[in-house]
Design an enzyme around this catalytic site. Sequence first.
Site, PDB file in Angstrom:
ATOM      1  N   HIS A 287       0.876  -1.180   0.000  1.00 54.36           N
ATOM      2  CA  HIS A 287       0.000   0.000   0.000  1.00 54.36           C
ATOM      3  C   HIS A 287       0.915   1.232   0.000  1.00 54.36           C
ATOM      4  O   HIS A 287       1.573   1.505   1.008  1.00 54.36           O
ATOM      5  CB  HIS A 287      -0.885   0.018   1.255  1.00 54.36           C
ATOM      6  CG  HIS A 287      -1.869  -1.106   1.312  1.00 54.36           C
ATOM      7  ND1 HIS A 287      -2.918  -1.211   0.420  1.00 54.36           N
ATOM      8  CD2 HIS A 287      -1.971  -2.168   2.139  1.00 54.36           C
ATOM      9  CE1 HIS A 287      -3.629  -2.293   0.715  1.00 54.36           C
ATOM     10  NE2 HIS A 287      -3.074  -2.900   1.742  1.00 54.36           N
TER      11      HIS A 287
ATOM     12  N   GLU B  84      -1.738  -6.712  -2.048  1.00 56.44           N
ATOM     13  CA  GLU B  84      -2.781  -5.686  -1.837  1.00 56.44           C
ATOM     14  C   GLU B  84      -2.359  -4.371  -2.481  1.00 56.44           C
ATOM     15  O   GLU B  84      -2.555  -3.285  -1.909  1.00 56.44           O
ATOM     16  CB  GLU B  84      -3.037  -5.486  -0.333  1.00 56.44           C
ATOM     17  CG  GLU B  84      -3.432  -6.765   0.376  1.00 56.44           C
ATOM     18  CD  GLU B  84      -3.745  -6.580   1.862  1.00 56.44           C
ATOM     19  OE1 GLU B  84      -3.926  -5.434   2.309  1.00 56.44           O
ATOM     20  OE2 GLU B  84      -3.797  -7.604   2.570  1.00 56.44           O
TER      21      GLU B  84
HETATM   22  C1  XIL Z   1      -9.316  -3.398   4.407  1.00 57.39           C
HETATM   23  C2  XIL Z   1     -10.516  -3.375   3.473  1.00 57.39           C
HETATM   24  O1  XIL Z   1     -10.101  -2.942   2.209  1.00 57.39           O
HETATM   25  C3  XIL Z   1     -11.585  -2.447   4.009  1.00 57.39           C
HETATM   26  O2  XIL Z   1     -12.776  -2.561   3.252  1.00 57.39           O
HETATM   27  C4  XIL Z   1     -11.891  -2.792   5.469  1.00 57.39           C
HETATM   28  O3  XIL Z   1     -12.800  -1.852   5.995  1.00 57.39           O
HETATM   29  C5  XIL Z   1     -10.627  -2.803   6.302  1.00 57.39           C
HETATM   30  O4  XIL Z   1      -9.698  -3.704   5.708  1.00 57.39           O
HETATM   31  N1  XIL Z   1      -4.477  -4.834   5.200  1.00 57.39           N
HETATM   32  C6  XIL Z   1      -5.213  -5.953   4.962  1.00 57.39           C
HETATM   33  C7  XIL Z   1      -6.572  -5.823   4.373  1.00 57.39           C
HETATM   34  O5  XIL Z   1      -4.690  -7.072   5.115  1.00 57.39           O
HETATM   35  O6  XIL Z   1      -7.438  -6.835   4.821  1.00 57.39           O
HETATM   36  C8  XIL Z   1      -7.177  -4.489   4.670  1.00 57.39           C
HETATM   37  O7  XIL Z   1      -8.423  -4.391   3.954  1.00 57.39           O
HETATM   38  C9  XIL Z   1      -6.227  -3.388   4.262  1.00 57.39           C
HETATM   39  C10 XIL Z   1      -4.944  -3.468   5.033  1.00 57.39           C
END
Ligand code: XIL
Length: 447
Positions: A237, A266
């Site tokens: 991220h 992600e």
């Molecule tokens: C996030 C989702 O995108 C949201 O919709 C939810 O409200 C919170 O979680 N790390 C992770 C993911 O492993 O599961 C998270 O996803 C983002 C950060």
Amino acid sequence: MHMSVKRLGRAVTAGLVAAAALTAATHSAEAADTLGSAAAGKGRYFGAAVAAGHLGEAAYAATLDREFTQVTPENEMKWDAVESTRNTFTFGAADQIVTHAKTQGMKVRGHTLVWHSQLPSWVGGLGATDLRAAMNNHITRVMEHYKGQIDSWDVVNEAFQDGGSGARRSSPFQDKLGDGFIEEAFRTARAADPAAKLCYNDYNTDGVNAKSDAVYAMVADFKSRGVPIDCVGFQSHFNSASPVPSDYRANLQRFADLGVDVQITELDIEGSGAAQASSYRTVTEACLAVSRCAGITVWGVTDKYSWRSGGTPLLFDGDYAAKPAYDAVLAALGGSGGDGDGGDGTVSCTATYTRTADWSTGYNGEVTITAGSEPVTSWSTTVTLTPPQQVSATWNGSPAWDASRTVMTVRPTWNGSLAAGASTSFGFTVAKNGSAAAPVVGACTAS
Ligand code: XIL
């Protein structure tokens, strides 16, 4: 250039339906012209996080099915979603995603079994003995439900603290079961579905730092003692405060060298235009440079449903139009109609339009030019205005006009030369003179 119709369709973002139809029409003829097919040409998947609640939206499902070869349920497999009450399991929403994936031939990443977040409060209320039983029961029941259908499971998510300590993060599991909970979770997971790859997944572990060093030491220890682990997920991220680390590729490689697959799990990068495209390109190239990098998952299909939608971090905008970042990823994967091996001898480029500012009497437009799988020495494209709009300024591009001054052909000033997959952009200011219509950006011509 066989892709010009599709690109023109993309550029006319207002004509969403027309663009989708054109894309669909060219899809079968251009097997390497989607993220999924281009990644497959490199032996990798290209996936997206999916929310069951959006699968009924036609444009969402169409974009997902056209472009992606893997899905991760964004929230539907988390503990609070599947076992909000102890030993009562609810799989409806997650099943919807898995069924959709199966009919489309997509891989599924299971996300996630043991995590401190989105954890029902009853779990935190258990004593150690009960908690151990509940953790193992949760892993076993969820994995058995999806046995044989999951490519990789995030068995444990985010178990390490941020910062320089390299310590474990406080959670019911850590605090009551100690460091050994991770090993126990992986052993239980292996027994529940031996065919699934078992991953540890985390964020801020994307470059070499104290946190990734701690994860690295854990994985090395697991490998040396025969604790089952097959993969490490790097959430990735990114934004301006946390950009793609310069040692991203090197970090992926050092984990791969421990004998595990690495997965970008992600990915989202806040930003827009050429800068965002360039970061996406860097990440894609890093995965391709590491032979054990199995694939890339972006954390959503469209900016409008992103968990950080304000940062417009994804590859498709809110109208499902492909952004410059999409073109950069596709080019880095050797797509854009190439033969999938990156560099098919066809010099090509794409042009993508974004309105970067808007006020009552005018607007600024930016066009991002992205080279295809071969380097480009020069490029040109057209910008067609709706009369009586007029261009009052241009930058990073040199304009030539037709007699009516509605069609502006733009060529490079200093920025003609682009490496394969690289982007540049030019901009212009338009005086609306009463018309707010979007300009139409034509196909990109490269030489
Ligand atoms: C996030 C989702 O995108 C949201 O919709 C939810 O409200 C919170 O979680 N790390 C992770 C993911 O492993 O599961 C998270 O996803 C983002 C950060």
